[in-house]
Design an enzyme around this catalytic site. Structure first.
Site, PDB file in Angstrom:
ATOM      1  N   ASP A  81      -3.971   0.676  -0.005  1.00  0.00           N
ATOM      2  CA  ASP A  81      -2.685   1.383   0.030  1.00  0.00           C
ATOM      3  C   ASP A  81      -1.606   0.516   0.661  1.00  0.00           C
ATOM      4  O   ASP A  81      -0.453   0.496   0.205  1.00  0.00           O
ATOM      5  CB  ASP A  81      -2.815   2.684   0.838  1.00  0.00           C
ATOM      6  CG  ASP A  81      -3.894   3.607   0.306  1.00  0.00           C
ATOM      7  OD1 ASP A  81      -4.178   3.535  -0.895  1.00  0.00           O
ATOM      8  OD2 ASP A  81      -4.453   4.379   1.102  1.00  0.00           O
ATOM      9  N   HIS A  91      -4.339   5.337   6.069  1.00  0.00           N
ATOM     10  CA  HIS A  91      -4.286   4.715   4.745  1.00  0.00           C
ATOM     11  C   HIS A  91      -5.469   3.774   4.599  1.00  0.00           C
ATOM     12  O   HIS A  91      -5.984   3.233   5.592  1.00  0.00           O
ATOM     13  CB  HIS A  91      -2.985   3.911   4.549  1.00  0.00           C
ATOM     14  CG  HIS A  91      -1.820   4.722   4.096  1.00  0.00           C
ATOM     15  ND1 HIS A  91      -1.749   5.302   2.855  1.00  0.00           N
ATOM     16  CD2 HIS A  91      -0.660   5.065   4.734  1.00  0.00           C
ATOM     17  CE1 HIS A  91      -0.595   5.957   2.719  1.00  0.00           C
ATOM     18  NE2 HIS A  91       0.079   5.830   3.862  1.00  0.00           N
ATOM     19  N   HIS A 105       5.407   4.116   3.821  1.00  0.00           N
ATOM     20  CA  HIS A 105       5.849   3.511   5.070  1.00  0.00           C
ATOM     21  C   HIS A 105       6.055   1.999   4.896  1.00  0.00           C
ATOM     22  O   HIS A 105       7.090   1.436   5.272  1.00  0.00           O
ATOM     23  CB  HIS A 105       4.798   3.735   6.172  1.00  0.00           C
ATOM     24  CG  HIS A 105       4.688   5.137   6.652  1.00  0.00           C
ATOM     25  ND1 HIS A 105       4.256   6.167   5.859  1.00  0.00           N
ATOM     26  CD2 HIS A 105       4.932   5.685   7.886  1.00  0.00           C
ATOM     27  CE1 HIS A 105       4.237   7.293   6.555  1.00  0.00           C
ATOM     28  NE2 HIS A 105       4.650   7.021   7.787  1.00  0.00           N
TER      29      HIS A 105
END
Length: 294
Positions: free
Chosen positions: A250, A246, A206
């Site tokens: 990350d 996450h 993302h």
């Protein structure tokens, strides 16, 4: 004999030189002394050492930054480098003294601690969790649409190549090391990938995709849109931490991965002489041929 006596018995050349025209005798040649490990000056014919030595000569020729004024100049001209130097010393001390997390304990994540209140609020309102997940999915779709528009409609392939590189590398790393799902994870069928399917934690696609899209916008001169994507990416990161989708690492690596693969895609296209289609004066690879040219 008189002239020799007047000028010294050990230096008859000076008298001969005056008889030939009054010129001074030539100076004795300086013979370098071999380096024997005890200082390196120079010696004349009598073997006398010159001034200084290796240490003194180096100090007289030392770099500019090896002085108080030089260090002060570095601090003024490069404060960020000085800050990172202090950070290196700080975290060397932290790393060598910080308690290790026991094998049976859950991972320690400061991002989870910072978003504990948000997590509790979202967990108590399932509808809010679904709404935030749906909005995040819309933002991911916006990234994909812009990257596809850049290559198909505007002929700028760099973002698409960067995304292909990034997601391939993410898949390989996700298979190589599978991190445990946080125990407080708040899943939603509206989140991307839609349907509560499995996904890789490391690293965040993302975040990396949003970075790649924003960099492409800057190259195209759409700086306002790029800043909007950066702001939405920040909100996305906060939401992912609050929902425990996450770990903090990350998200941080996702930012670095987006920048890295955008740079690697530029180098690849530069080597292939493919035109990135950037506006004049913007950052882009210096290439000129069409995408499918040989």
């Amino acid at each position: 004999m008189g002239n020799e006596a007047t000028n010294g018995v050990g230096n008859p050349h000076s008298a001969d030189a005056r008889r030939r025209g009054g010129k001074k005798a030539p100076r004795a040649a300086v013979v370098p002394v071999p380096d024997g490990g005890g200082g390196g000056g120079e010696a004349g014919v009598n073997g006398t050492m010159g001034d200084g030595g290796d240490g003194g000569e180096w100090w007289s020729r030392r770099p500019e930054w090896c002085s108080a004024a030089g260090v002060g100049g570095i601090l003024r001209r490069h404060p960020l480098a000085a800050l990172f130097g202090c950070g290196l010393l700080l975290f060397m001390g932290v790393e060598y003294t910080i308690p290790m997390v026991p094998p049976a304990a859950p991972p320690l994540d400061l991002g989870f601690s910072a978003t504990a209140a948000l997590h509790a609020g979202i967990a108590a309102r399932p509808w809010l969790n679904s709404l935030l997940a749906a909005l995040n999915t819309v933002f991911v779709a916006m990234q994909a649409v812009y990257i596809l528009w850049a290559i198909l409609a505007e002929g700028r392939p760099r973002a698409a190549v960067a995304a292909l590189m990034m997601f391939t590398c993410r898949g390989a790393l996700g298979c190589a090391t599978q991190l445990p799902l946080p125990s407080e994870f708040l899943g939603s069928g509206m989140d991307f990938p839609v349907g509560n399917v499995s996904f890789f934690l490391f690293f965040s696609g993302h975040v990396a995709g949003a970075v790649i899209a924003a960099e492409e916008m800057r190259r195209a001169g759409r700086r306002g849109l790029a800043r909007l994507y950066d702001a939405l990416n920040l909100l996305q990161g906060i939401r992912l931490l609050a929902c425990r989708g996450h770990y903090t690492i990350d998200l941080a690596v996702g930012v670095g991965a987006g920048l890295l693969f955008d740079m690697l895609a530029g180098r690849y296209l530069d080597d292939k002489n493919v035109d990135c289609g950037a506006v004049p004066g913007s950052r882009c690879c210096s290439c000129h041929k069409a995408l499918l040219s040989q």
